[in-house]
Design an enzyme around this catalytic site. Structure first.
Site, short mmCIF file in Angstrom:
data_model
loop_
_atom_site.label_atom_id
_atom_site.label_comp_id
_atom_site.label_asym_id
_atom_site.label_seq_id
_atom_site.Cartn_x
_atom_site.Cartn_y
_atom_site.Cartn_z
N GLU A 96 -26.05 15.51 53.77
CA GLU A 96 -27.51 15.59 53.72
C GLU A 96 -28.00 16.71 52.81
O GLU A 96 -29.15 17.15 52.91
CB GLU A 96 -28.07 15.79 55.14
CG GLU A 96 -27.77 14.65 56.08
CD GLU A 96 -28.35 14.87 57.45
OE1 GLU A 96 -29.59 14.74 57.60
OE2 GLU A 96 -27.59 15.19 58.39
N SER A 133 -29.82 11.48 58.90
CA SER A 133 -30.50 10.80 57.79
C SER A 133 -30.04 9.35 57.61
O SER A 133 -30.11 8.80 56.51
CB SER A 133 -30.33 11.56 56.47
OG SER A 133 -31.03 12.77 56.51
N TYR A 163 -36.52 7.97 52.62
CA TYR A 163 -36.64 8.88 51.48
C TYR A 163 -37.00 8.23 50.14
O TYR A 163 -37.36 8.92 49.20
CB TYR A 163 -35.33 9.66 51.31
CG TYR A 163 -34.93 10.41 52.54
CD1 TYR A 163 -35.70 11.46 53.01
CD2 TYR A 163 -33.78 10.06 53.24
CE1 TYR A 163 -35.33 12.16 54.16
CE2 TYR A 163 -33.40 10.75 54.39
CZ TYR A 163 -34.19 11.79 54.85
OH TYR A 163 -33.82 12.47 55.98
N ARG A 169 -36.81 17.43 66.97
CA ARG A 169 -37.41 16.09 66.96
C ARG A 169 -36.52 15.15 67.77
O ARG A 169 -35.29 15.23 67.70
CB ARG A 169 -37.49 15.60 65.52
CG ARG A 169 -38.63 14.68 65.19
CD ARG A 169 -38.49 14.13 63.79
NE ARG A 169 -37.38 13.17 63.71
CZ ARG A 169 -36.61 13.00 62.65
NH1 ARG A 169 -36.79 13.72 61.57
NH2 ARG A 169 -35.64 12.11 62.67
N ASP A 181 -35.85 11.02 68.59
CA ASP A 181 -36.13 9.66 68.12
C ASP A 181 -35.97 8.67 69.27
O ASP A 181 -35.02 8.78 70.07
CB ASP A 181 -35.18 9.29 66.98
CG ASP A 181 -35.35 10.19 65.76
OD1 ASP A 181 -36.44 10.79 65.61
OD2 ASP A 181 -34.41 10.31 64.97
N GLU A 196 -31.69 9.75 69.61
CA GLU A 196 -30.98 11.01 69.33
C GLU A 196 -31.95 12.17 69.28
O GLU A 196 -33.18 12.00 69.23
CB GLU A 196 -30.22 10.91 68.01
CG GLU A 196 -31.09 10.65 66.80
CD GLU A 196 -30.27 10.43 65.54
OE1 GLU A 196 -30.14 11.39 64.76
OE2 GLU A 196 -29.77 9.31 65.33
N ASN A 215 -32.72 15.73 67.06
CA ASN A 215 -32.48 16.44 65.79
C ASN A 215 -32.94 17.88 65.94
O ASN A 215 -34.10 18.13 66.27
CB ASN A 215 -33.29 15.78 64.66
CG ASN A 215 -32.94 14.32 64.48
OD1 ASN A 215 -32.01 13.97 63.79
ND2 ASN A 215 -33.70 13.44 65.12
N GLY A 261 -36.07 17.12 58.96
CA GLY A 261 -36.64 17.30 57.63
C GLY A 261 -37.91 18.14 57.64
O GLY A 261 -38.72 18.04 58.56
#
Length: 303
Positions: free
Chosen positions: A17, A143, A209, A248, A250, A263, A265, A269
């Protein structure tokens, strides 16, 4: 801003990443400098960590070597305060499989799953056990790197082989037909929910992205009851893995209205167009205010 002293912004690194981290780190560095913080860039791929001289560290390294507890442990040994989760929270959140086990143990909603190791080759049986279609993920990548969907034994063999290029352990997750969301946490404050919509098969690397077709809705169009329930689940998951500071979570919402954890994070980002800044903006934070709020959490070297 003298209260922060010299702040090293760690970004880049060695992981898959790296490119995303470079973009995130530059955005954070610019915001800190514009706020008057004595911030400077530090890329552990380009410089030895032993040369780092700073009062505090803002970690914007995504993936292995920055988000998995190894950098956190090294900074602790150096006695340097750093942003985000500690060693344990970082390591657990990075490992999707152990996260799933924790979610199950805590009674938190998550989709049925299996773990595939290199010698597991009964692809038809694995598919049948998980309902005929699965999402395949390396255990320790972010990612959407190395991820793919599979609905035949041949597709599953290819998907697992791809994921094994990144990890010895691979997560097979029952496919969920539904909507995808992310929920940011900042200092135990749960921020407005973001919904991601893409015409692609799932919210993959390109959707995140590269594509211009991805839509983001924040606050997500959900009932107040469902919003509250999903935010509560996200915060419980964040705490279950030992995450702290910011991050974060998800989730997916199926067609029957049931939500499932995907998951956690711990260093998501941080470009100005990323999901955490998007949620923070909906909560009234400018990008600069968000970055300063994260930096203010940096603790003295954790015991």
């Amino acid at each position: 801003m003298n209260q922060f002293g010299k702040v090293a912004v760690l970004f880049g690194g060695h992981s898959a990443e790296r490119e995303v981290s470079l973009r995130s780190g530059k955005a954070v560095l610019n915001a800190l400098q514009e706020a008057g913080v004595a911030a400077f860039a530090f890329d552990p791929k380009e410089q030895p960590l032993s040369s780092l001289q700073a009062d505090q560290v803002f970690i914007v390294l995504h993936g292995r070597g920055g988000e998995d507890g190894t950098m956190q442990g090294a900074l602790q040994l150096l006695g340097l305060p750093y942003t985000g989760s500690g060693v344990l929270g970082s390591a657990l959140a990075m490992d999707k499989i152990r996260c799933k086990w924790l979610f199950q143990a805590q009674g938190l909603p998550t989709a049925p799953f299996l773990v595939a190791r290199p010698d597991d080759t009964d692809y038809a049986a694995m598919l049948a056990q998980l309902g005929g279609k699965v999402m395949v993920k390396p255990a320790n990548e972010g990612s959407s790197i190395g991820m793919s969907a599979a609905s035949t034994a041949e597709e599953l063999a290819t998907a697992i082989a791809t994921a094994h290029q990144y990890d010895q352990e691979v997560l097979l997750e029952c496919w969920i037909n539904g909507r995808e969301f992310t929920i940011a946490v900042l200092n135990d404050e749960v921020l407005p929910i973001v919904e991601m919509r893409t015409p692609r098969a799932f919210y993959d690397y390109e959707a995140k992205y590269q594509a211009n077709s991805t839509e983001y809705l924040c606050p997500a169009p959900l009932t107040a009851e469902l919003t509250e329930a999903m935010q509560a689940t996200a915060l419980a998951a964040f705490k279950a893995v030992g995450a702290s500071g910011w991050g974060r979570v998800d989730l997916m919402l199926d067609q029957q209205g049931q939500h499932y954890l995907l998951e956690v994070n711990t260093v998501p980002g941080m470009t100005e167009k990323s999901l955490v800044p998007m949620a923070a903006k909906a909560a009234g934070y400018s990008f600069q205010q968000l970055v300063l709020a994260i930096l203010s959490q940096a603790e003295k070297a954790r015991s």
